[in-house]
Design an enzyme around this catalytic site. Structure first.
Site, PDB file in Angstrom:
ATOM      1  N   LYS A   9      98.470  31.779  -1.115  1.00  0.00           N
ATOM      2  CA  LYS A   9      98.866  31.899   0.286  1.00  0.00           C
ATOM      3  C   LYS A   9      97.742  31.402   1.214  1.00  0.00           C
ATOM      4  O   LYS A   9      96.610  31.170   0.758  1.00  0.00           O
ATOM      5  CB  LYS A   9      99.231  33.363   0.585  1.00  0.00           C
ATOM      6  N   TYR A  49     111.535  33.620   1.177  1.00  0.00           N
ATOM      7  CA  TYR A  49     111.499  35.081   1.346  1.00  0.00           C
ATOM      8  C   TYR A  49     112.849  35.644   1.799  1.00  0.00           C
ATOM      9  O   TYR A  49     112.891  36.741   2.368  1.00  0.00           O
ATOM     10  CB  TYR A  49     110.390  35.457   2.325  1.00  0.00           C
ATOM     11  N   ASN A 112      97.609  39.399   0.894  1.00  0.00           N
ATOM     12  CA  ASN A 112      97.418  39.682  -0.524  1.00  0.00           C
ATOM     13  C   ASN A 112      97.312  38.429  -1.394  1.00  0.00           C
ATOM     14  O   ASN A 112      97.561  38.458  -2.604  1.00  0.00           O
ATOM     15  CB  ASN A 112      98.484  40.664  -1.038  1.00  0.00           C
ATOM     16  N   HIS A 115     101.372  34.646  -4.358  1.00  0.00           N
ATOM     17  CA  HIS A 115     102.749  34.994  -4.717  1.00  0.00           C
ATOM     18  C   HIS A 115     103.009  34.607  -6.164  1.00  0.00           C
ATOM     19  O   HIS A 115     102.544  33.555  -6.616  1.00  0.00           O
ATOM     20  CB  HIS A 115     103.740  34.234  -3.832  1.00  0.00           C
ATOM     21  N   GLU A 126     112.909  29.616  -7.426  1.00  0.00           N
ATOM     22  CA  GLU A 126     111.753  29.253  -6.601  1.00  0.00           C
ATOM     23  C   GLU A 126     111.181  27.886  -6.998  1.00  0.00           C
ATOM     24  O   GLU A 126     110.777  27.107  -6.126  1.00  0.00           O
ATOM     25  CB  GLU A 126     110.688  30.350  -6.713  1.00  0.00           C
TER      26      GLU A 126
HETATM   27  P1  IDP Z   1     105.278  40.756  -4.159  1.00  0.00           P
HETATM   28  O1  IDP Z   1     104.612  39.608  -3.442  1.00  0.00           O
HETATM   29  O2  IDP Z   1     104.274  41.590  -4.907  1.00  0.00           O
HETATM   30  O3  IDP Z   1     106.451  40.324  -5.010  1.00  0.00           O
HETATM   31  P2  IDP Z   1     107.249  41.800  -2.267  1.00  0.00           P
HETATM   32  O4  IDP Z   1     107.649  43.234  -2.161  1.00  0.00           O
HETATM   33  O5  IDP Z   1     108.228  40.847  -2.873  1.00  0.00           O
HETATM   34  O6  IDP Z   1     105.850  41.748  -3.038  1.00  0.00           O
HETATM   35  O7  IDP Z   1     106.870  41.306  -0.816  1.00  0.00           O
HETATM   36  C1  IDP Z   1     106.669  39.937  -0.560  1.00  0.00           C
HETATM   37  C2  IDP Z   1     105.461  39.783   0.330  1.00  0.00           C
HETATM   38  O8  IDP Z   1     105.747  40.341   1.597  1.00  0.00           O
HETATM   39  C3  IDP Z   1     104.206  40.533  -0.145  1.00  0.00           C
HETATM   40  O9  IDP Z   1     103.471  39.799  -1.101  1.00  0.00           O
HETATM   41  C4  IDP Z   1     103.454  40.694   1.149  1.00  0.00           C
HETATM   42  O10 IDP Z   1     102.776  39.492   1.484  1.00  0.00           O
HETATM   43  C5  IDP Z   1     104.572  40.898   2.144  1.00  0.00           C
HETATM   44  N1  IDP Z   1     104.819  42.328   2.380  1.00  0.00           N
HETATM   45  C6  IDP Z   1     105.494  43.191   1.581  1.00  0.00           C
HETATM   46  N2  IDP Z   1     105.530  44.419   2.117  1.00  0.00           N
HETATM   47  C7  IDP Z   1     104.867  44.331   3.275  1.00  0.00           C
HETATM   48  C8  IDP Z   1     104.550  45.286   4.298  1.00  0.00           C
HETATM   49  O11 IDP Z   1     104.906  46.462   4.236  1.00  0.00           O
HETATM   50  N3  IDP Z   1     103.832  44.799   5.368  1.00  0.00           N
HETATM   51  C9  IDP Z   1     103.422  43.509   5.465  1.00  0.00           C
HETATM   52  N4  IDP Z   1     103.700  42.599   4.520  1.00  0.00           N
HETATM   53  C10 IDP Z   1     104.412  42.995   3.453  1.00  0.00           C
HETATM   54 MG    MG Z   2     108.321  39.592  -4.507  1.00  0.00          MG
END
Ligand code: IDP
Ligand code: MG
Length: 149
Positions: A9, A49, A112, A115, A126
Protein backbone atom coordinates in the site's frame (compact mmCIF):
# COMPACT_ATOMS: atom_id res chain seq x y z
CA UNK A 1 0.16 -24.42 -7.17
CA UNK A 2 -1.84 -21.39 -6.08
CA UNK A 3 -1.49 -17.72 -6.91
CA UNK A 4 -2.34 -14.78 -4.68
CA UNK A 5 -2.63 -11.03 -5.12
CA UNK A 6 -0.39 -8.93 -2.89
CA UNK A 7 -0.31 -5.13 -2.83
CA UNK A 8 2.17 -2.96 -0.95
CA UNK A 9 0.00 0.00 0.00
CA UNK A 10 1.05 3.67 -0.29
CA UNK A 11 2.46 3.75 3.27
CA UNK A 12 4.74 0.78 2.55
CA UNK A 13 6.05 2.39 -0.64
CA UNK A 14 6.48 5.84 0.95
CA UNK A 15 8.31 4.34 3.94
CA UNK A 16 10.82 2.51 1.75
CA UNK A 17 9.68 -0.98 2.75
CA UNK A 18 9.16 -2.42 -0.76
CA UNK A 19 12.46 -4.32 -0.77
CA UNK A 20 11.94 -5.73 2.71
CA UNK A 21 8.43 -6.93 1.92
CA UNK A 22 9.45 -8.56 -1.37
CA UNK A 23 12.44 -10.13 0.37
CA UNK A 24 10.20 -11.84 2.90
CA UNK A 25 8.14 -13.51 0.16
CA UNK A 26 11.31 -14.47 -1.73
CA UNK A 27 12.99 -15.94 1.35
CA UNK A 28 9.88 -17.93 2.17
CA UNK A 29 10.29 -19.58 -1.23
CA UNK A 30 7.35 -18.17 -3.15
CA UNK A 31 7.68 -17.24 -6.82
CA UNK A 32 7.02 -13.73 -8.13
CA UNK A 33 5.00 -13.98 -11.35
CA UNK A 34 3.83 -10.37 -11.76
CA UNK A 35 4.75 -6.95 -10.38
CA UNK A 36 4.13 -3.29 -11.16
CA UNK A 37 4.34 0.05 -9.38
CA UNK A 38 1.24 2.03 -10.21
CA UNK A 39 -1.02 4.93 -9.34
CA UNK A 40 -4.46 3.51 -8.53
CA UNK A 41 -7.63 5.02 -9.98
CA UNK A 42 -10.66 5.55 -7.73
CA UNK A 43 -12.56 3.13 -9.93
CA UNK A 44 -10.02 0.34 -9.39
CA UNK A 45 -9.74 1.01 -5.65
CA UNK A 46 -13.53 0.95 -5.28
CA UNK A 47 -13.79 -2.32 -7.21
CA UNK A 48 -10.97 -3.89 -5.21
CA UNK A 49 -12.59 -2.98 -1.88
CA UNK A 50 -16.18 -3.50 -3.09
CA UNK A 51 -16.87 -5.95 -0.23
CA UNK A 52 -16.32 -3.06 2.23
CA UNK A 53 -18.39 -0.44 0.39
CA UNK A 54 -20.94 -0.09 3.21
CA UNK A 55 -18.32 0.20 5.99
CA UNK A 56 -17.66 3.60 7.61
CA UNK A 57 -13.96 3.45 6.68
CA UNK A 58 -14.59 2.81 2.95
CA UNK A 59 -14.21 6.42 1.76
CA UNK A 60 -11.04 6.96 3.75
CA UNK A 61 -9.63 3.65 2.54
CA UNK A 62 -10.20 4.54 -1.12
CA UNK A 63 -8.70 8.03 -0.51
CA UNK A 64 -5.64 6.37 1.05
CA UNK A 65 -5.09 3.73 -1.65
CA UNK A 66 -5.32 6.37 -4.40
CA UNK A 67 -3.12 8.93 -2.56
CA UNK A 68 0.29 7.64 -3.69
CA UNK A 69 1.61 4.68 -5.74
CA UNK A 70 1.27 1.05 -4.72
CA UNK A 71 3.22 -2.05 -5.75
CA UNK A 72 0.85 -4.71 -7.10
CA UNK A 73 2.17 -8.27 -7.26
CA UNK A 74 1.17 -11.84 -7.92
CA UNK A 75 2.99 -14.56 -5.99
CA UNK A 76 2.82 -18.30 -6.64
CA UNK A 77 3.41 -21.39 -4.52
CA UNK A 78 1.88 -24.20 -2.52
CA UNK A 79 -0.92 -22.80 -0.31
CA UNK A 80 0.38 -19.29 -0.99
CA UNK A 81 -2.98 -17.61 -0.30
CA UNK A 82 -3.17 -18.65 3.36
CA UNK A 83 0.58 -18.55 3.87
CA UNK A 84 0.81 -14.97 2.60
CA UNK A 85 -1.90 -13.96 5.09
CA UNK A 86 0.23 -15.51 7.84
CA UNK A 87 3.33 -13.62 6.66
CA UNK A 88 1.28 -10.40 6.54
CA UNK A 89 -0.27 -10.73 10.01
CA UNK A 90 -3.56 -9.63 11.57
CA UNK A 91 -5.42 -6.63 10.11
CA UNK A 92 -4.71 -4.32 13.05
CA UNK A 93 -0.90 -3.98 13.32
CA UNK A 94 -1.04 -3.08 16.99
CA UNK A 95 -1.97 -6.71 17.67
CA UNK A 96 -0.27 -8.43 14.70
CA UNK A 97 2.37 -10.92 15.84
CA UNK A 98 6.02 -9.83 15.81
CA UNK A 99 7.73 -11.40 12.81
CA UNK A 100 4.79 -10.59 10.54
CA UNK A 101 4.96 -7.66 8.13
CA UNK A 102 2.24 -5.68 9.88
CA UNK A 103 3.51 -6.71 13.32
CA UNK A 104 7.03 -5.55 12.55
CA UNK A 105 6.28 -2.32 10.69
CA UNK A 106 2.83 -0.96 11.56
CA UNK A 107 0.87 0.66 14.35
CA UNK A 108 -2.64 1.54 13.12
CA UNK A 109 -5.28 -0.32 11.08
CA UNK A 110 -5.58 2.46 8.50
CA UNK A 111 -1.83 2.24 7.75
CA UNK A 112 -1.24 -1.50 7.71
CA UNK A 113 1.19 -1.55 4.79
CA UNK A 114 0.02 -4.44 2.69
CA UNK A 115 -2.95 -6.28 1.22
CA UNK A 116 -3.19 -10.03 0.60
CA UNK A 117 -6.11 -11.99 -0.87
CA UNK A 118 -8.16 -13.75 1.82
CA UNK A 119 -9.18 -16.89 -0.15
CA UNK A 120 -8.38 -18.71 -3.38
CA UNK A 121 -11.54 -17.39 -5.10
CA UNK A 122 -10.79 -13.84 -3.94
CA UNK A 123 -7.25 -14.19 -5.29
CA UNK A 124 -8.57 -15.18 -8.71
CA UNK A 125 -10.92 -12.18 -8.76
CA UNK A 126 -8.24 -9.75 -7.59
CA UNK A 127 -5.55 -11.02 -9.98
CA UNK A 128 -7.98 -10.60 -12.91
CA UNK A 129 -8.88 -7.11 -11.66
CA UNK A 130 -5.28 -5.86 -11.34
CA UNK A 131 -3.38 -7.71 -14.07
CA UNK A 132 -3.73 -8.59 -17.73
CA UNK A 133 -2.79 -12.21 -18.46
CA UNK A 134 0.19 -10.99 -20.56
CA UNK A 135 1.64 -9.22 -17.50
CA UNK A 136 2.02 -12.53 -15.65
CA UNK A 137 5.01 -14.78 -16.32
CA UNK A 138 4.84 -18.51 -15.69
CA UNK A 139 8.33 -19.76 -14.92
CA UNK A 140 9.96 -22.62 -13.03
CA UNK A 141 12.47 -21.39 -10.42
CA UNK A 142 15.72 -23.37 -10.34
CA UNK A 143 15.24 -23.79 -6.57
CA UNK A 144 11.99 -25.74 -6.96
CA UNK A 145 13.44 -29.16 -6.03
CA UNK A 146 15.01 -27.65 -2.92
CA UNK A 147 11.73 -26.15 -1.74
CA UNK A 148 9.32 -29.00 -2.43
CA UNK A 149 9.74 -32.76 -1.91
P1 IDP B 1 -7.40 -7.30 5.58
O1 IDP B 1 -6.63 -6.27 4.80
O2 IDP B 1 -6.58 -7.85 6.72
O3 IDP B 1 -8.01 -8.38 4.71
P2 IDP B 1 -10.10 -6.21 5.85
O4 IDP B 1 -11.00 -6.43 7.02
O5 IDP B 1 -10.43 -6.92 4.57
O6 IDP B 1 -8.61 -6.54 6.31
O7 IDP B 1 -10.05 -4.65 5.58
C1 IDP B 1 -9.46 -4.16 4.40
C2 IDP B 1 -8.63 -2.95 4.75
O8 IDP B 1 -9.47 -1.91 5.19
C3 IDP B 1 -7.64 -3.16 5.91
O9 IDP B 1 -6.43 -3.76 5.48
C4 IDP B 1 -7.44 -1.75 6.38
O10 IDP B 1 -6.52 -1.06 5.54
C5 IDP B 1 -8.81 -1.14 6.17
N1 IDP B 1 -9.61 -1.20 7.40
C6 IDP B 1 -10.26 -2.27 7.92
N2 IDP B 1 -10.90 -1.95 9.05
C7 IDP B 1 -10.64 -0.66 9.26
C8 IDP B 1 -11.03 0.26 10.29
O11 IDP B 1 -11.74 -0.07 11.24
N3 IDP B 1 -10.56 1.55 10.15
C9 IDP B 1 -9.77 1.95 9.12
N4 IDP B 1 -9.39 1.10 8.15
C10 IDP B 1 -9.82 -0.16 8.21
MG1 MG C 1 -9.56 -8.31 3.33
Amino acid sequence: MERTFIMIKPDGVQRGLVGDVIGRFERKGFTLVGMKLMAVSRELAEKHYDVHKDKPFFGGLVDFITSSPVVAMVWEGDSVVASARTLIGATNPISSAPGTIRGDFGITIGRNLIHGSDAVETAQREIALWFHEAELASWAPATKDWLYE
